[in-house]
Design an enzyme around this catalytic site. Structure first.
Site, short mmCIF file in Angstrom:
data_model
loop_
_atom_site.label_atom_id
_atom_site.label_comp_id
_atom_site.label_asym_id
_atom_site.label_seq_id
_atom_site.Cartn_x
_atom_site.Cartn_y
_atom_site.Cartn_z
N HIS A 1 0.84 -1.20 0.00
CA HIS A 1 0.00 0.00 0.00
C HIS A 1 0.88 1.24 0.00
CE1 HIS A 1 -2.23 3.24 2.16
NE2 HIS A 1 -3.14 2.91 1.28
N SER A 2 0.74 2.08 -1.03
CA SER A 2 1.48 3.33 -1.12
C SER A 2 3.00 3.08 -1.04
CB SER A 2 1.01 4.29 -0.04
OG SER A 2 1.60 5.56 -0.17
N MET A 3 3.65 3.65 -0.05
CA MET A 3 5.11 3.45 0.09
C MET A 3 5.46 2.01 0.40
SD MET A 3 6.83 6.15 -0.57
CE MET A 3 8.39 5.68 0.12
N GLY B 1 4.67 -0.41 -1.37
CA GLY B 1 5.04 -1.02 -2.64
C GLY B 1 6.47 -0.75 -3.04
#
Length: 277
Positions: A272-274, A276
Site C-alpha cells: 500500500h502506497s510506500m 510497494g
C-alpha cells in the site's frame, strides 16, 4: 394835482409789479417743489418697477424650474417601472425553470431508476495474531517490527496458515490494521463461494491466508534508510511464512477427494502506497 396822480399811478404800478414778481416766484417755487416731489417719487416708481420685474423673473424661473423637474421625474418613473417588470420577469422565469427541473428529477427518481439497489453492508470481526516465533533467530529487526496473521472471526476456525499466503505491507506511517478491509472481503467471498460450489476446492480454489507487518508507523517517505530496514524485514518475513506450510498442510486436508496441492514457493505481496516501494 396832475403830478400827484402820476405818483399814485407809479406807486400802483410798482405795487402791481411786486405782486407779479411775488406770484412768479411762488409759481417758480411751486413748480420746483413739484419737480422735487416728482424726483422723489421717481425712485419709488423705479423700485416698484424693478420689484415687478424681479417678481416676473422669479415666476418665470419657478415655471422653468417646475417644467425642468417634471420631465426627468416622468422619465425616472418609467425607467423604474421597466426595471421592476424585468426583475419580476426574471424571477418568474427562474421559478418556472426550477419547477421543470424539479419535476424531471422527481420523474427520473421514481420512474427511471435503471440500477437495482444491491449494496450490502459489510461487517468484519478481525483478529491479528502476532507471530511470536518470528524472533531474532529469523530477523535482526524482531525487536523493532512485528509480523501478524489475520483471521476473520466466525469464518477462520484455525489459527495457523494452510492456504495461499498473502503479505500486506502498509505505507508511510501505516498500520498493520489496514489489511482488515481486503482480508475480510476476500475471506467473506471465499465462504460464499464454498456455499454455492463446494467442489471449487477440488479445482484449486482453497482461499488465502493474509499476513501483515507492523513497521512501527515509520515515516518511510521522509527517511530512505527506513525503507532499506523494512525491505530486509519483509524478505525475512517471507522466508518465515513459507517455512510454516510444510507442517500445516499435513494437518489440514483441503481437498475432499484426496487431492494434494503443491506447497507454496512464493508469497503474494500487496504493498500500500510506500509499502510497494
Amino acid at each position: 394835482m396832475p403830478t400827484k396822480k402820476k405818483h399814485t399811478f407809479a406807486s400802483k404800478s410798482s405795487n402791481t409789479q411786486r405782486r407779479e414778481e411775488a406770484s412768479t416766484s411762488a409759481v417758480v417755487t411751486s413748480s420746483s417743489g413739484s419737480l422735487a416731489s416728482v424726483r422723489e417719487r421717481s425712485p419709488a416708481s423705479n423700485t416698484s418697477g424693478s420689484s415687478f420685474e424681479d417678481s416676473t423673473g422669479r415666476e418665470e424661473q419657478d415655471t422653468r424650474g417646475s417644467s425642468g423637474i417634471s420631465a426627468p421625474t416622468t422619465e425616472t418613473h418609467s425607467r423604474s417601472l421597466v426595471s421592476f417588470v424585468r426583475a419580476r420577469s426574471a424571477v418568474f422565469c427562474l421559478l418556472f425553470l426550477s419547477s421543470i427541473i424539479g419535476l424531471l428529477a422527481a420523474r427520473s427518481y421514481f420512474n427511471a431508476q435503471p440500477d437495482i439497489p444491491s449494496c450490502v453492508m459489510s461487517y468484519s470481526r478481525p483478529r491479528f495474531l502476532e507471530q511470536t516465533l518470528f524472533d531474532k533467530a529469523w530477523t535482526r529487526f524482531s525487536a523493532k517490527y512485528k509480523l501478524y496473521l489475520y483471521r476473520e472471526g466466525g469464518y477462520d476456525v484455525f489459527d495457523e496458515p494452510y492456504r495461499i499466503p498473502v503479505l500486506f505491507v502498509p505505507g508511510n506511517a501505516g498500520s498493520p490494521k489496514q489489511a482488515r478491509s481486503i482480508a475480510s472481503a476476500t475471506t467473506s467471498a471465499f465462504v460464499d463461494l464454498m456455499g454455492k460450489d463446494p467442489s471449487a476446492v477440488d479445482r484449486g480454489q482453497i482461499g488465502f491466508d493474509f499476513f501483515t507487518v507492523g513497521l512501527n508507523e515509520e515515516f518511510t517517505a521522509l527517511h530512505g534508510y527506513s525503507i532499506l530496514e523494512q525491505a530486509d524485514f519483509v524478505n525475512d518475513a517471507i522466508r518465515y511464512i513459507l517455512s510454516l506450510y510444510p507442517k500445516t498442510r499435513l494437518r489440514h486436508k483441503l481437498s475432499t477427494n484426496g487431492t494434494e496441492y503443491a506447497l507454496p514457493t512464493s508469497v503474494i505481496v500487496i504493498g500500500h502506497s510506500m509499502g510497494g516501494v
